[in-house]
Design an enzyme around this catalytic site. Structure first.
Site, short mmCIF file in Angstrom:
data_model
loop_
_atom_site.label_atom_id
_atom_site.label_comp_id
_atom_site.label_asym_id
_atom_site.label_seq_id
_atom_site.Cartn_x
_atom_site.Cartn_y
_atom_site.Cartn_z
N LYS A 114 0.82 -1.22 0.00
CA LYS A 114 0.00 0.00 0.00
C LYS A 114 0.85 1.26 0.00
CE LYS A 114 -4.40 -1.43 1.98
NZ LYS A 114 -5.44 -1.09 2.95
N LYS A 206 -6.79 -10.16 -8.78
CA LYS A 206 -7.83 -10.37 -7.78
C LYS A 206 -9.04 -9.47 -8.04
CE LYS A 206 -7.79 -10.64 -2.96
NZ LYS A 206 -7.19 -10.50 -1.63
N LYS A 209 -12.18 -3.90 -5.20
CA LYS A 209 -13.02 -2.70 -5.24
C LYS A 209 -12.29 -1.53 -5.88
CE LYS A 209 -12.17 -2.60 -0.31
NZ LYS A 209 -12.83 -3.05 0.92
#
Ligand code: TRP
Length: 343
Positions: A114, A206, A209
């Site tokens: 991240k 994957k 969202k």
């Protein structure tokens, strides 16, 4: 020391919930409520480790709560609440910030992913994220946490923090007659072979969202038409389904759709291939769409109904928070005393 079996898990309210969240997490939470004390949390404090628009955060928090309930979690049995209503999470997280080492946090792969090259400029909260997660779990002395593969490292860290706290404060814990181990060493609950649900446009990524393409995922708020349309448009190679499961190797899109069918039907990929092997997409996709609509359609309807009823949802979260707080406060009374805080 034996601890009462207790399950804790959490989901971040940071955008659209999708099929991957349902099959990988929420669906697995449901049966546990019949065998364990369960606490299911909407981790809004984790969500703000990266920027969230306040109105979006409120909506996403209610969305996760409605997903829990629409999926079949009974808020009278299990405790369902949002993290920020129980300040003991933050309080214990601070103590854990002082127990855990910076090096432990720097090693977390989720943090490295991240933060990327930007690690000096992300929030301090993002680095401390696993410490708050450990507090979520241990403030309830939870013994079992259903998690996906991507959270295993964070759960390992939770165990390390529990062990270091038990060890650093061993004398104080013993002096207060609080047993040998104050915190349990929490176990992961990994149910069956983990199904990784991949994007409907690229079987190597994957389902996420954050994918800019809405077509890449089935949202739990999609209605029956949208679900069917996305499945029929899903990217595949042109060959029919293989005759054996091994034939799925090297065919990520086919593997993903077969995996989704298997997960929705609670069966194995081999079983699905036994039924559909050699058949074309013109047969398989409508069958998969039908399955998905049958399972997800009613849940989506219930979610869309509930999410507008904010009074009901907020009352459920409030009631859950009260019950959670009673457990958490009992832990914190001991923690404050163990650490040496005067009250
Ligand atoms: N980190 C988890 C995730 O992103 C969410 C989470 C926060 C969690 N606290 C938790 C999961 C405690 C299990 C237990 O998926």
């Amino acid at each position: 020391m034996t601890f009462t079996p207790r399950v804790f898990s959490g989901i971040q309210p940071s955008g659209d919930l999708h099929l991957g969240n349902y099959l990988g997490a929420i669906r697995r939470f449901v049966p546990l409520q019949d065998t364990h004390d369960c606490i299911y949390c909407v981790v809004d404090m984790h969500a703000i480790t990266v920027w969230q628009d306040p109105d979006d955060l409120r909506r996403a928090t209610r969305e996760v709560a409605t997903a829990y309930i629409a999926a079949g979690i009974d808020p009278k049995k299990a405790i369902v609440f949002n993290q920020s209503q129980v300040m003991q999470h933050a309080e214990l997280a601070w103590v854990f910030n002082c127990v855990a080492r910076i090096g432990w946090m720097n090693r977390m792969t989720q943090f490295k992913d991240k933060a990327g090259k930007n690690s000096e400029n992300v929030s301090l909260g993002l680095l401390a994220y696993p410490s708050l997660m450990a507090a979520d779990i241990l403030v309830y002395k939870a013994t079992h946490v259903p998690v996906g593969d991507d959270q295993k490292q964070h759960l390992e860290l939770t165990r390390d923090i529990a062990a270091k706290f038990n060890n650093d404060y061993a004398k104080s814990i013993a002096d207060r007659g609080l047993g040998e181990d104050f915190f349990p060493i929490t176990e992961p609950l990994i149910a069956g072979p983990a199904t990784r649900i991949m994007s409907l446009r690229d079987g190597t990524k994957k389902m996420s969202k954050s994918d800019p393409s809405d077509q890449s995922r089935i949202s739990l708020l999609d209605d029956a038409d949208a679900i069917a349309r996305k499945i029929k448009k899903a990217t595949t190679d042109p060959a029919p389904l293989p005759e054996t499961v091994e034939g799925l190797l090297g065919r990520p899109e086919a593997d993903n759709l077969v995996g989704i069918y298997a997960a929705l039907s609670d069966t194995s990929k081999a079983q699905v291939i036994a039924e559909f092997g050699g058949k074309g997409w013109g047969i398989f996709k409508p069958a998969l769409a039908e399955r998905a609509v049958a399972q997800l359609g009613p849940m989506g309807d219930e979610m869309r109904r509930l999410i507008e009823d904010t009074t009901t949802i907020d009352a459920i979260l409030h009631d859950g928070a009260e019950r959670a707080r009673a457990i958490a406060e009992a832990t914190m009374v001991d923690v404050r005393s163990i650490v040496g805080f005067i009250r």
